[in-house]
Design an enzyme around this catalytic site. Structure first.
Site, PDB file in Angstrom:
ATOM      1  N   VAL A  98      61.957   5.005  23.380  1.00  0.00           N
ATOM      2  CA  VAL A  98      61.802   4.215  22.161  1.00  0.00           C
ATOM      3  C   VAL A  98      63.074   4.319  21.337  1.00  0.00           C
ATOM      4  CG1 VAL A  98      60.482   3.840  20.054  1.00  0.00           C
ATOM      5  CG2 VAL A  98      59.306   4.600  22.115  1.00  0.00           C
ATOM      6  N   LYS A  99      63.541   3.164  20.923  1.00  0.00           N
ATOM      7  CA  LYS A  99      64.711   3.153  20.038  1.00  0.00           C
ATOM      8  C   LYS A  99      64.232   2.992  18.603  1.00  0.00           C
ATOM      9  CE  LYS A  99      68.349  -0.023  19.457  1.00  0.00           C
ATOM     10  NZ  LYS A  99      69.463  -0.735  20.056  1.00  0.00           N
ATOM     11  N   SER A 100      64.686   3.904  17.759  1.00  0.00           N
ATOM     12  CA  SER A 100      64.283   3.907  16.355  1.00  0.00           C
ATOM     13  C   SER A 100      65.544   3.916  15.496  1.00  0.00           C
ATOM     14  CB  SER A 100      63.472   5.182  16.064  1.00  0.00           C
ATOM     15  OG  SER A 100      63.150   5.300  14.699  1.00  0.00           O
TER      16      SER A 100
END
Ligand code: R5P
Length: 290
Positions: free
Chosen positions: A201-203
């Site tokens: 997941v890219k946050s």
């Protein structure tokens, strides 16, 4: 049929050496299939950390500063990155197949910065296989009344493709034009991405409570760099994200818009893989810039 003459009898059974049963170093990925793990291992390496170089900006922004000529600005940096995140158009037109860098393929496409962002569809399933992608990235617009459902459908559809072909999916949390999001928002968005099957997941990093975002997301988190900020601040951002438990960065503008992109990406790598403090990494950046 193999030649049976002089056949060597089996004898090396290693009776006193139990077969090693290794775990997989990435959070939440131990139960994945071999192909998934192999592709993730290409991106995250031995230490389970990754410096992903993002240059997919043109798919919504056009030739923004630093990516006007990807052959001149990005290709020379590939040797310092663990993974390249880009579109299939750039991959086929500019990136040398001989570069042998794992690719996180931008796998959704749609609207630009001129209209409603994130009104995207997913590209054909076979494309990721054809270009030998190590991961597929799709945007999710959590909280966007118009695009939330559509982008979540994009994510779980891409996860279906990924499961079929053994290709991990990175869910990319979008912040939209307002850019004001906090830990509570990113806990929700990153968790939704993971629950819907994202393997990475890219946050965005947030000052307050980023460690709670990482803790409540059951798969590895990498952070986007965001808008260009001074080099020392960007190195500090990467350092603080890693200290809070991030598995790496997927950084674009703070590398390719730097006064010295080659020095900057090496300094970021020093933070990600070498545990350099922001001061030490900035010193490295300055030394390499001389
Ligand atoms: C955003 O959707 C794009 O995927 C960019 O790749 C991402 O924002 C990372 O780039 P930057 O570090 O410039 O924010």
């Amino acid at each position: 049929m193999a030649d049976m003459d002089n056949f060597k009898e089996a004898e090396s059974f290693g009776i006193n050496t139990p077969q090693e049963t290794t775990g997989f170093p990435l959070k939440g990925c131990n139960n994945l299939d071999w192909g998934m793990k192999n592709r993730l291992a290409r991106i995250f390496g031995d230490d389970g950390k990754s410096l992903m170089l993002a240059c997919d900006h043109g798919f919504i922004m056009g030739p923004t500063g630093g990516v006007e000529r990807i052959d001149l600005s990005i290709v020379p940096l590939l040797k310092y990155a663990d993974c390249l995140m880009c579109t299939r158009g750039i991959l086929r037109s500019v990136i040398p197949p001989t570069a042998n860098i794992p690719v996180c393929l931008r796998s959704d496409a749609g609207t630009s910065i001129l209209t409603n962002l994130n009104d995207n569809v997913v590209i054909a399933a076979e494309e990721a296989v054809r270009v030998n992608a190590s991961a597929m990235a799709v945007m999710i617009a959590v909280g966007d009344e118009l695009m939330e459902a559509k982008t979540m459908a994009n994510l779980y559809h891409t996860v279906d493709i990924g499961q079929k072909y053994g290709i991990p999916v990175m869910g990319v949390t979008a912040v939209g034009k307002q850019m004001a999001r906090d830990a509570k928002y990113f806990r929700l968005a990153t968790r939704m991405a993971a629950e819907n099957g994202a393997n990475i997941v890219k946050s965005y990093y947030v000052e307050e409570g980023f460690e709670t975002v990482v803790a409540s997301c059951p798969v590895p988190i990498v952070i986007a760099g965001g808008k260009k900020i001074p080099e020392r601040d960007a190195l500090d951002l990467a350092y603080r994200a890693m200290q809070a438990g991030a598995a790496g960065v997927d950084m674009g503008r703070n590398v390719f818009q730097s006064t010295n992109p080659a020095a900057m990406i090496q300094a970021v790598a020093g933070v990600i893989h070498g545990g350099l403090t922001p001061d030490a990494a900035y010193e490295m950046f300055q030394d390499l810039s001389k």
